[in-house]
Write a protein that holds these residues in place. Structure first.
Motif, PDB file in Angstrom:
ATOM      1  N   GLY A 124      32.051  50.780  35.940  1.00  0.00           N
ATOM      2  CA  GLY A 124      32.581  52.148  36.024  1.00  0.00           C
ATOM      3  C   GLY A 124      33.808  51.978  37.016  1.00  0.00           C
ATOM      4  N   LEU A 125      34.074  51.270  37.949  1.00  0.00           N
ATOM      5  CA  LEU A 125      35.108  51.061  38.903  1.00  0.00           C
ATOM      6  C   LEU A 125      36.488  50.304  38.274  1.00  0.00           C
ATOM      7  N   VAL A 126      35.706  49.394  37.400  1.00  0.00           N
ATOM      8  CA  VAL A 126      37.101  48.480  36.496  1.00  0.00           C
ATOM      9  C   VAL A 126      37.529  49.517  35.558  1.00  0.00           C
ATOM     10  N   GLU A 127      36.635  50.374  34.931  1.00  0.00           N
ATOM     11  CA  GLU A 127      37.346  51.283  33.803  1.00  0.00           C
ATOM     12  C   GLU A 127      38.222  52.221  34.538  1.00  0.00           C
ATOM     13  N   GLN A 128      38.135  52.617  35.865  1.00  0.00           N
ATOM     14  CA  GLN A 128      38.935  53.334  36.395  1.00  0.00           C
ATOM     15  C   GLN A 128      40.524  52.550  36.828  1.00  0.00           C
ATOM     16  N   ILE A 129      40.489  51.443  36.892  1.00  0.00           N
ATOM     17  CA  ILE A 129      41.862  50.503  36.847  1.00  0.00           C
ATOM     18  C   ILE A 129      42.691  50.871  35.584  1.00  0.00           C
ATOM     19  N   ASP A 221      33.338  44.928  30.066  1.00  0.00           N
ATOM     20  CA  ASP A 221      32.180  44.040  30.359  1.00  0.00           C
ATOM     21  C   ASP A 221      32.467  42.588  30.845  1.00  0.00           C
ATOM     22  N   SER A 222      33.368  42.007  29.956  1.00  0.00           N
ATOM     23  CA  SER A 222      33.647  40.668  30.240  1.00  0.00           C
ATOM     24  C   SER A 222      34.292  40.396  31.757  1.00  0.00           C
ATOM     25  N   MET A 223      35.209  41.121  32.035  1.00  0.00           N
ATOM     26  CA  MET A 223      35.734  41.234  33.308  1.00  0.00           C
ATOM     27  C   MET A 223      34.810  41.259  34.255  1.00  0.00           C
ATOM     28  N   ALA A 224      33.963  42.419  34.137  1.00  0.00           N
ATOM     29  CA  ALA A 224      33.212  42.499  35.388  1.00  0.00           C
ATOM     30  C   ALA A 224      32.271  41.230  35.627  1.00  0.00           C
ATOM     31  N   MET A 251      29.796  37.349  50.949  1.00  0.00           N
ATOM     32  CA  MET A 251      30.055  38.819  51.461  1.00  0.00           C
ATOM     33  C   MET A 251      31.321  39.214  51.255  1.00  0.00           C
ATOM     34  N   GLU A 252      32.505  38.404  51.858  1.00  0.00           N
ATOM     35  CA  GLU A 252      33.690  38.601  51.747  1.00  0.00           C
ATOM     36  C   GLU A 252      34.183  38.985  50.323  1.00  0.00           C
ATOM     37  N   GLU A 253      33.675  38.111  49.221  1.00  0.00           N
ATOM     38  CA  GLU A 253      34.051  38.356  47.948  1.00  0.00           C
ATOM     39  C   GLU A 253      33.455  39.616  47.481  1.00  0.00           C
ATOM     40  N   ASP A 254      32.508  39.856  47.801  1.00  0.00           N
ATOM     41  CA  ASP A 254      31.800  41.300  47.425  1.00  0.00           C
ATOM     42  C   ASP A 254      32.578  42.517  48.134  1.00  0.00           C
ATOM     43  N   ARG A 255      33.280  42.188  49.219  1.00  0.00           N
ATOM     44  CA  ARG A 255      34.437  43.132  49.593  1.00  0.00           C
ATOM     45  C   ARG A 255      35.310  43.224  48.756  1.00  0.00           C
ATOM     46  N   ALA A 256      36.081  41.890  48.772  1.00  0.00           N
ATOM     47  CA  ALA A 256      37.364  41.878  48.033  1.00  0.00           C
ATOM     48  C   ALA A 256      37.537  42.516  46.594  1.00  0.00           C
ATOM     49  N   TRP A 257      36.565  42.384  45.926  1.00  0.00           N
ATOM     50  CA  TRP A 257      36.725  42.903  44.353  1.00  0.00           C
ATOM     51  C   TRP A 257      36.693  44.277  44.496  1.00  0.00           C
ATOM     52  N   PHE A 258      36.027  44.706  45.178  1.00  0.00           N
ATOM     53  CA  PHE A 258      35.652  46.293  45.449  1.00  0.00           C
ATOM     54  C   PHE A 258      37.050  46.946  45.919  1.00  0.00           C
ATOM     55  N   ASP A 259      37.470  46.208  47.029  1.00  0.00           N
ATOM     56  CA  ASP A 259      38.794  46.697  47.876  1.00  0.00           C
ATOM     57  C   ASP A 259      40.096  46.549  46.948  1.00  0.00           C
ATOM     58  N   ASP A 260      40.230  45.436  45.987  1.00  0.00           N
ATOM     59  CA  ASP A 260      41.211  45.286  45.079  1.00  0.00           C
ATOM     60  C   ASP A 260      40.947  46.316  43.859  1.00  0.00           C
ATOM     61  N   ALA A 261      39.703  46.617  43.383  1.00  0.00           N
ATOM     62  CA  ALA A 261      39.668  47.502  42.412  1.00  0.00           C
ATOM     63  C   ALA A 261      39.977  49.027  42.873  1.00  0.00           C
ATOM     64  N   SER A 262      39.498  49.480  44.295  1.00  0.00           N
ATOM     65  CA  SER A 262      40.247  50.742  44.837  1.00  0.00           C
ATOM     66  C   SER A 262      41.706  50.687  44.886  1.00  0.00           C
TER      67      SER A 262
END
Length: 301
Positions: A124-129, A221-224, A251-262
């Motif tokens: 859902g987050l990737v779709e918003q980019i 789907d493939s990107m995510a 843990m830092e990767e789990d932050r990074a993908w989300f922060d990049d998407a936001s």
């Protein structure tokens, strides 16, 4: 979004299941989950200030703060409630906490990233980019793992060069070629009668394959999926070495993908902050890969 969770033949590091709970003798069962968050919880957070009861008609929830980044969530449901239904009801509560209180990290023994509810959240987050910047989002994730991919492929890292060109659409063919070559070098070793190790090569090849596919056909789907496999690779490696994953690279990767998407959803372009985040991460990963413990583990792969 409709997504077939069985359509991809690749490694999953865990399949979440509902643990045995404690029966209270009246037909109800209680199950307690310890939840770790990525950042400190709000200082005034107490259980009765966060209402979760509207999320399920069959399960109730009781929250308690155990530490700055640790929650206890007790789930109470009928004994006859099937395990998948229990997991689904609890997942709705976990996602509510993640989005309304503080981003979650570990739920029991599982990283949030492996649970289907959070896979849906990621898509859902990737779709918003915006479509024209989703490609950069995928490349950033792949580039952050490039030092590890290159180490296992037996070549020198090009992370700094790749960071300098990400976001330039004319350079996309070069990035495709670069990571496709890495994927070819990450040949999965045949069985030799001994353990296959951690299976990192298979996870990484899947990440590259679906990342390149997502760039080519625009599939969310493939990107995510690609970014989930990159997380898996870091998580299983750190865990295999007995490292504390809280505060680690996964843990830092789990932050990074989300922060990049936001950031890309809000600003629609690559800021210096986004690039610096990936540059800093790559520096940490290079140092990690050069450590004696990591070298030993990677040689066994």
């Amino acid at each position: 979004m409709s997504f077939d969770w069985n359509s991809f033949d690749a490694v999953q590091i865990n399949i979440a299941s509902w643990p045995l709970g404690e029966s209270d003798g009246s037909g109800l069962v209680r199950t307690e989950w310890e939840i770790q968050t990525l950042d400190d919880l709000p200082g005034d957070l107490v259980g009765d200030q966060v209402s979760l009861h509207h999320l399920s008609a069959d399960m109730s929830f009781d929250l308690h703060t155990l530490g700055p980044r640790v929650l206890s969530m007790t789930c109470v449901c009928p004994e006859e409630m099937p395990g998948p239904a229990r997991l689904g009801a609890a997942s709705a509560a976990w996602r509510f906490l993640d989005e309304q209180v503080s981003r979650l990290w570990m739920i029991g023994k599982y990283p949030r990233a492996v649970l289907p509810e959070f896979m849906r959240q990621r898509r859902g987050l990737v779709e918003q980019i915006p479509t024209f910047t989703r490609e950069a989002w995928v490349w950033l994730s792949l580039i952050r793992s490039e030092p590890l991919l290159s180490e296992m492929a037996g070549r020198s890292s090009q992370a700094e060069r790749l960071i300098s060109i990400v976001g330039d659409s004319t350079k996309s063919p070069f990035l495709v070629e670069c990571f496709s070559e890495l994927g070819c070098r990450l040949s999965v070793r045949p069985e030799t009668g001994r353990s296959r190790g951690l299976g990192l090569r298979r996870i990484q090849k899947a990440a590259i394959e679906f990342g390149v596919r997502g760039v080519s056909d625009g599939s969310v789907d493939s990107m995510a999926y690609a970014t989930e496999r990159l997380f898996d690779s870091l998580f299983v490696l750190e865990r295999s070495l007995g490292l504390e994953v809280s505060g680690g690279l996964s843990m830092e990767e789990d932050r990074a993908w989300f922060d990049d998407a936001s950031s890309l959803t809000e600003f629609e372009n690559l800021s210096s902050g986004i690039l610096d985040r990936s540059r800093s991460f790559c520096g940490r990963l290079v140092k990690f890969c050069s450590s004696e413990r990591a070298q030993l583990a990677l040689r066994n792969e």
